[in-house]
Write an enzyme that holds these catalytic residues in place. Structure first.
Site, PDB file in Angstrom:
ATOM      1  N   ASP A  98     -11.199 -16.987 -18.958  1.00  0.00           N
ATOM      2  CA  ASP A  98     -12.134 -16.256 -19.802  1.00  0.00           C
ATOM      3  C   ASP A  98     -11.384 -15.843 -21.069  1.00  0.00           C
ATOM      4  O   ASP A  98     -10.275 -15.307 -20.992  1.00  0.00           O
ATOM      5  CB  ASP A  98     -12.616 -15.010 -19.053  1.00  0.00           C
ATOM      6  CG  ASP A  98     -14.070 -14.693 -19.331  1.00  0.00           C
ATOM      7  OD1 ASP A  98     -14.416 -14.578 -20.525  1.00  0.00           O
ATOM      8  OD2 ASP A  98     -14.846 -14.535 -18.372  1.00  0.00           O
ATOM      9  N   ASP A 202     -16.160 -15.359 -24.308  1.00  0.00           N
ATOM     10  CA  ASP A 202     -17.006 -14.171 -24.183  1.00  0.00           C
ATOM     11  C   ASP A 202     -17.678 -13.801 -25.509  1.00  0.00           C
ATOM     12  O   ASP A 202     -17.027 -13.795 -26.563  1.00  0.00           O
ATOM     13  CB  ASP A 202     -16.108 -13.008 -23.723  1.00  0.00           C
ATOM     14  CG  ASP A 202     -16.892 -11.797 -23.293  1.00  0.00           C
ATOM     15  OD1 ASP A 202     -17.634 -11.895 -22.305  1.00  0.00           O
ATOM     16  OD2 ASP A 202     -16.747 -10.737 -23.948  1.00  0.00           O
ATOM     17  N   GLU A 257     -20.224 -18.183 -24.412  1.00  0.00           N
ATOM     18  CA  GLU A 257     -21.284 -17.298 -23.946  1.00  0.00           C
ATOM     19  C   GLU A 257     -22.072 -16.895 -25.181  1.00  0.00           C
ATOM     20  O   GLU A 257     -21.597 -16.113 -25.998  1.00  0.00           O
ATOM     21  CB  GLU A 257     -20.702 -16.061 -23.247  1.00  0.00           C
ATOM     22  CG  GLU A 257     -21.786 -15.267 -22.564  1.00  0.00           C
ATOM     23  CD  GLU A 257     -21.519 -13.774 -22.512  1.00  0.00           C
ATOM     24  OE1 GLU A 257     -22.142 -13.096 -21.695  1.00  0.00           O
ATOM     25  OE2 GLU A 257     -20.702 -13.269 -23.306  1.00  0.00           O
ATOM     26  N   HIS A 322     -21.744 -12.628 -13.249  1.00  0.00           N
ATOM     27  CA  HIS A 322     -21.358 -11.238 -12.993  1.00  0.00           C
ATOM     28  C   HIS A 322     -22.162 -10.227 -13.809  1.00  0.00           C
ATOM     29  O   HIS A 322     -21.978  -9.027 -13.643  1.00  0.00           O
ATOM     30  CB  HIS A 322     -19.866 -11.085 -13.293  1.00  0.00           C
ATOM     31  CG  HIS A 322     -19.572 -11.297 -14.743  1.00  0.00           C
ATOM     32  ND1 HIS A 322     -19.732 -12.517 -15.365  1.00  0.00           N
ATOM     33  CD2 HIS A 322     -19.174 -10.439 -15.714  1.00  0.00           C
ATOM     34  CE1 HIS A 322     -19.434 -12.395 -16.644  1.00  0.00           C
ATOM     35  NE2 HIS A 322     -19.082 -11.144 -16.876  1.00  0.00           N
ATOM     36  N   ASP A 323     -23.030 -10.694 -14.697  1.00  0.00           N
ATOM     37  CA  ASP A 323     -23.843  -9.792 -15.521  1.00  0.00           C
ATOM     38  C   ASP A 323     -25.305  -9.768 -15.099  1.00  0.00           C
ATOM     39  O   ASP A 323     -26.119  -9.096 -15.736  1.00  0.00           O
ATOM     40  CB  ASP A 323     -23.819 -10.239 -16.995  1.00  0.00           C
ATOM     41  CG  ASP A 323     -22.459 -10.045 -17.642  1.00  0.00           C
ATOM     42  OD1 ASP A 323     -21.678  -9.202 -17.168  1.00  0.00           O
ATOM     43  OD2 ASP A 323     -22.189 -10.747 -18.640  1.00  0.00           O
TER      44      ASP A 323
HETATM   45  O1  TEU Z   1     -21.314 -10.131 -21.846  1.00  0.00           O
HETATM   46  C1  TEU Z   1     -21.960 -10.092 -23.089  1.00  0.00           C
HETATM   47  C2  TEU Z   1     -23.271  -9.525 -23.107  1.00  0.00           C
HETATM   48  O2  TEU Z   1     -23.985  -9.770 -24.042  1.00  0.00           O
HETATM   49  C3  TEU Z   1     -23.678  -8.647 -21.984  1.00  0.00           C
HETATM   50  O3  TEU Z   1     -23.502  -7.334 -22.381  1.00  0.00           O
HETATM   51  C4  TEU Z   1     -25.063  -8.899 -21.647  1.00  0.00           C
HETATM   52  O4  TEU Z   1     -25.895  -8.545 -22.699  1.00  0.00           O
HETATM   53  C5  TEU Z   1     -25.483  -8.102 -20.478  1.00  0.00           C
HETATM   54  O5  TEU Z   1     -24.495  -8.146 -19.520  1.00  0.00           O
HETATM   55  C6  TEU Z   1     -26.764  -8.634 -19.945  1.00  0.00           C
HETATM   56  O6  TEU Z   1     -26.966  -8.226 -18.663  1.00  0.00           O
HETATM   57  C7  TEU Z   1     -19.959 -10.370 -21.849  1.00  0.00           C
HETATM   58  C8  TEU Z   1     -19.422 -10.275 -20.445  1.00  0.00           C
HETATM   59  O7  TEU Z   1     -19.993 -11.284 -19.656  1.00  0.00           O
HETATM   60  C9  TEU Z   1     -19.673  -8.902 -19.917  1.00  0.00           C
HETATM   61  O8  TEU Z   1     -19.296  -8.757 -18.575  1.00  0.00           O
HETATM   62  C10 TEU Z   1     -18.910  -7.930 -20.785  1.00  0.00           C
HETATM   63  O9  TEU Z   1     -19.226  -6.620 -20.424  1.00  0.00           O
HETATM   64  C11 TEU Z   1     -19.220  -8.119 -22.271  1.00  0.00           C
HETATM   65  O10 TEU Z   1     -19.240  -9.478 -22.672  1.00  0.00           O
HETATM   66  C12 TEU Z   1     -18.169  -7.448 -23.118  1.00  0.00           C
HETATM   67  O11 TEU Z   1     -16.974  -8.141 -23.046  1.00  0.00           O
END
Ligand code: TEU
Ligand code: CA
Length: 552
Positions: A98, A202, A257, A322-323
């Site tokens: 990542d 990311d 992403e 994970h989000d």
């Molecule tokens: O996620 C980016 C992001 O846009 C997220 O905040 C998303 O909008 C949200 O999770 C939707 O459910 C990335 C990573 O995947 C996330 O885990 C991090 O918190 C974020 O970037 C900051 O690095």
């Protein structure tokens, strides 16, 4: 230079904190991952995307990096990491790291230097601005961050504000500074030299902020200001520079992403004729049930657009990460009676689309979202939401209900390996609650049962390889487009085809082959139900049934 191996690959995402604890302190780690490499090889995945394992104070579970060249203490050492990647490579599994470079941690040396004085050489590594208002006590603009609240924080040391699109411990890096871009290039090359096979980048769409940092126009957009930094004016130039100086020199996979973009933009930034990203994660389909219920027809419409991309554009397909909350019960019923059918039906569709499929840890055994009490939420986003709700008690009940459905925590509960205490994830109490359903839902039990989600995935991954050229180059066609119960589509390549039928409901549904395809000249490649010869070409789908036919 690039073989584009990822076009034929299935990728497994590991969220290290929740995957497997190797040393019994309740936190997942690299030795834990090493102990599960045979499991991954058995599943048949070709690569692992590992969520951040770098040094971090863990304000956002590793997405706040304080040293890009070393491993988080809780996860192990660089030696452990080396053993892990060697173990992966020995098993034919590639490693995608990542890359979190929209921001660093505020505990990174760069930021410590940067905040120390206005004339520090690192000052310009971040965004520093004077406040507005008479006393400078108002943020420099009206942008709002992803984790609620202003995208700016005041720093006493120099009396200026710094930008953070995520938590205040994640200051945004200033990509207009060529030194910052060089740092990113050096970091990528450092890991490539150690043998990594690519990066998942990311929030890469946010790295170039438009000059002037103008106020966001739409006061109702929760991310007010996003139009001023999503694919900002120098985005392509900056990414092309990193691509030229690093990514393109290796046989890598670079997956961005890409929060905030639409289909037209996706087409521009993941085109292999351009030196930008190899492929991307889009979010459009994740917003279908953002407010209100999941509607299959809307979901299909979005995915179909990505399925019809020009042949030079490569996409990525995911349902979980994970989000995001788990697919179960997001898209299918969570009842034990249906769980495995739902899990395998969704797997089938995701695996038969054009683009690289991703499996998020636990998805391959049908793990589900997890009910949590107020004090069991760990994610900074959820914690901030709860703080906000506590200030607005009137909406608290409703807010907590929505949170339970949407929270990122749903996907972050420890991986359920067995029916032992703490689901075999650890011998000590885990950092986060284990889903109480682990007694029924765990890898060991699943694999020993007659209907195993894991075994189904394994078979599906192997079968996908047989038809991946048809999926990649065949022509997309869809049937029953408006239906909210079935997803039916095909890919045709000359005389060969792959034809998919999936029932997203619990009722029997009959697919009329006058409107779809006559499959009598095809063979049934996979099906998540037991079937007999007699009903192979009778298209009545049972609850959550999925079938794939192929003519080679
Ligand atoms: O996620 C980016 C992001 O846009 C997220 O905040 C998303 O909008 C949200 O999770 C939707 O459910 C990335 C990573 O995947 C996330 O885990 C991090 O918190 C974020 O970037 C900051 O690095
Ligand atoms: Ca541990």
């Amino acid at each position: 230079m690039k073989s584009r191996w990822y076009k034929d690959a299935v990728i497994y995402q590991i969220y290290p904190r929740s995957f497997c604890d190797g040393n019994g302190d309740g936190v997942g780690d690299i030795r834990g991952i090493i102990s599960k490499l045979d499991y991954l090889q058995d599943l048949g995945v070709n690569a692992v995307w590992l969520s951040p394992c770098y040094k971090s104070p863990n304000d956002d579970n590793g997405y706040d990096i304080s040293d890009y060249r070393d491993i988080m203490d809780e996860f192990g050492t660089l030696d452990d990491w080396q053993e892990m990647i060697d173990g992966m490579h020995a098993r034919g599994i590639k490693l995608i790291m990542d890359l979190v470079v929209n921001h660093s941690s505020d505990e990174h040396e760069w930021f410590k230097q940067s905040r120390s004085s206005k004339d520090n050489p690192y000052r310009d590594y971040y965004f520093w601005r004077k406040g507005r208002g008479k006393d400078g006590k108002k943020p420099p603009n009206n942008w709002r961050g992803n984790f609620l609240g202003s995208a700016w924080d005041y720093d006493e040391t120099t009396g200026e504000w710094y930008m953070h699109l995520f938590s205040k411990k994640q200051p945004d890096l200033h990509w207009d500074n060529p030194k910052v871009r060089q740092e990113v290039i050096d970091i990528c090359n450092y890991w490539f030299d150690k043998g990594v096979d690519g990066f998942r980048c990311d929030v890469i769409t946010y790295i170039s902020k438009n000059q002037g940092l103008k106020d966001g126009k739409n006061p109702f957009n929760p991310l007010r200001g996003v139009e001023n930094y999503c694919l900002g004016e120098n985005w392509e130039k900056y990414i092309a520079e990193v691509n030229r100086e690093s990514w393109s020199k290796y046989d890598s996979l670079i997956v961005g992403e890409c929060a905030g973009i639409n289909y037209e933009q996706a087409k521009q930034i993941a085109d292999e004729t351009k030196p930008v990203l190899d492929t991307l994660f889009n979010f459009e389909h994740m917003f279908v049930d953002f407010v209100g219920k999941f509607k299959l027809s809307r979901f299909k419409k979005i995915v179909a657009r990505y399925q019809r991309m020009p042949s030079t554009v490569w996409t990525s397909n995911y349902l979980e990460n994970h989000d995001q909350p788990r697919c179960i019960p997001r898209y299918v019923d969570g009842d034990e009676e249906y769980r495995k059918y739902g899990a395998t039906m969704l797997a089938t569709v995701n695996m038969m689309l054009r683009g690289t499929p991703y499996i998020y840890q636990g998805q391959e055994i049908g793990m589900t979202s997890c009910p949590l009490e107020e004090d069991e939420y760990k994610d900074i986003m959820s914690v901030n939401v709860i703080k906000m709700l506590n200030k607005h008690k009137i909406i608290k009940k409703l807010g907590m209900k929505i949170l339970s459905k949407k929270a990122r925590d749903n996907a972050r509960t420890p991986m359920q390996w067995s029916g032992e205490k703490y689901a075999g994830f650890s011998t000590a109490e885990p950092w986060m609650k284990v889903n109480p359903n682990y007694v029924d839902v765990n890898a060991e039990k699943d694999r020993a049962s007659e209907f195993s989600v894991f075994e189904y995935y394994k078979d599906l991954i192997a079968k996908r390889k047989q038809v991946s050229h048809i999926l990649a180059d065949g022509e997309w066609q869809e049937y029953y487009e408006k239906s909210n119960q079935v997803w039916v589509f095909s890919r045709k390549l000359g005389d060969a085809y792959v034809y998919v039928e999936a029932n997203y409901g619990k009722e029997l549904v009959e697919i009329d082959d006058r409107y779809t395809m006559d499959t009598t000249d095809a063979e049934l490649l996979v099906c998540n139900y037991k079937y007999c010869e007699a009903n192979v070409h009778i298209h009545t789908l049972r609850p959550y049934e999925a079938r794939v036919y192929v003519k080679k």
